[in-house]
Design an enzyme around this catalytic site. Structure first.
Site, PDB file in Angstrom:
ATOM      1  N   CYS A   1       0.267   3.709   2.869  1.00 34.59           N
ATOM      2  CA  CYS A   1       0.814   3.148   4.108  1.00 34.59           C
ATOM      3  C   CYS A   1       2.309   3.440   4.216  1.00 34.59           C
ATOM      4  CB  CYS A   1       0.579   1.644   4.168  1.00 34.59           C
ATOM      5  SG  CYS A   1      -1.160   1.162   4.177  1.00 34.59           S
TER       6      CYS A   1
ATOM      7  N   CYS B   1       0.838  -1.209   0.000  1.00 29.28           N
ATOM      8  CA  CYS B   1       0.000   0.000   0.000  1.00 29.28           C
ATOM      9  C   CYS B   1       0.870   1.255   0.000  1.00 29.28           C
ATOM     10  CB  CYS B   1      -0.911  -0.048   1.230  1.00 29.28           C
ATOM     11  SG  CYS B   1      -1.791   1.466   1.564  1.00 29.28           S
TER      12      CYS B   1
END
Length: 151
Positions: free
Chosen positions: A75, A72
């Site tokens: 993230c 991600c």
């Protein structure tokens, strides 16, 4: 047969290096683990999760949990500010959970998007933030620290 080379970011020096993960054909994608540093504790076992929450409860601390995934991009972008917040606020316990490694735990906390941040006191969620909004995360943590200091 050629060799596979992968460009990997070195999170310590913020440089890129070329590495050879294995020779021959790439039969599986190269998986690079995101390095957790500072005062953030990486949770990869259910026992560690329970232990850290119990410690936080006994110490009267609030746990800030980041549910994220290694693939991600948001993230990865919020990882450094999260570590900086962990270094700044020693009155909180900062945890990181990879949703792929801990799928059962993530589903029990109903994680639908990454990153998702939970603020937990005495094993119960106080607040939740979905997304990699650095300023909103800083505001929530500052509010929680202020609230905890008044109690």
């Amino acid at each position: 047969m050629g060799q596979c080379w992968t460009r990997v970011e070195c999170s310590i020096a913020r440089t890129f290096k070329w590495i050879k993960p294995y020779s021959g054909f790439c039969k599986r994608p190269y998986k690079r683990r995101h390095v957790i540093g500072g005062k953030v504790c990486h949770i990869n076992k259910l026992e560690s999760w329970e232990e850290k929450l119990t410690e936080a409860k006994q110490d009267g601390k609030i746990a800030v949990v980041k549910f994220s995934a290694s693939w991600c991009k948001p993230c990865k972008e919020i990882a450094t500010p999260y570590r900086e917040l962990a270094d700044k606020y020693s009155s909180l316990v900062f945890l990181a959970v990879d949703v792929d490694e801990m799928a059962e735990l993530s589903s029990s906390w109903e994680i639908k998007a990454t990153p998702t941040f939970y603020f937990i006191r005495s094993g119960q969620p106080m607040d939740k933030l979905v997304g990699a909004n650095k300023s909103e995360l800083q505001k929530k943590i500052a509010t929680i620290v202020d609230l905890a200091s008044k109690m």
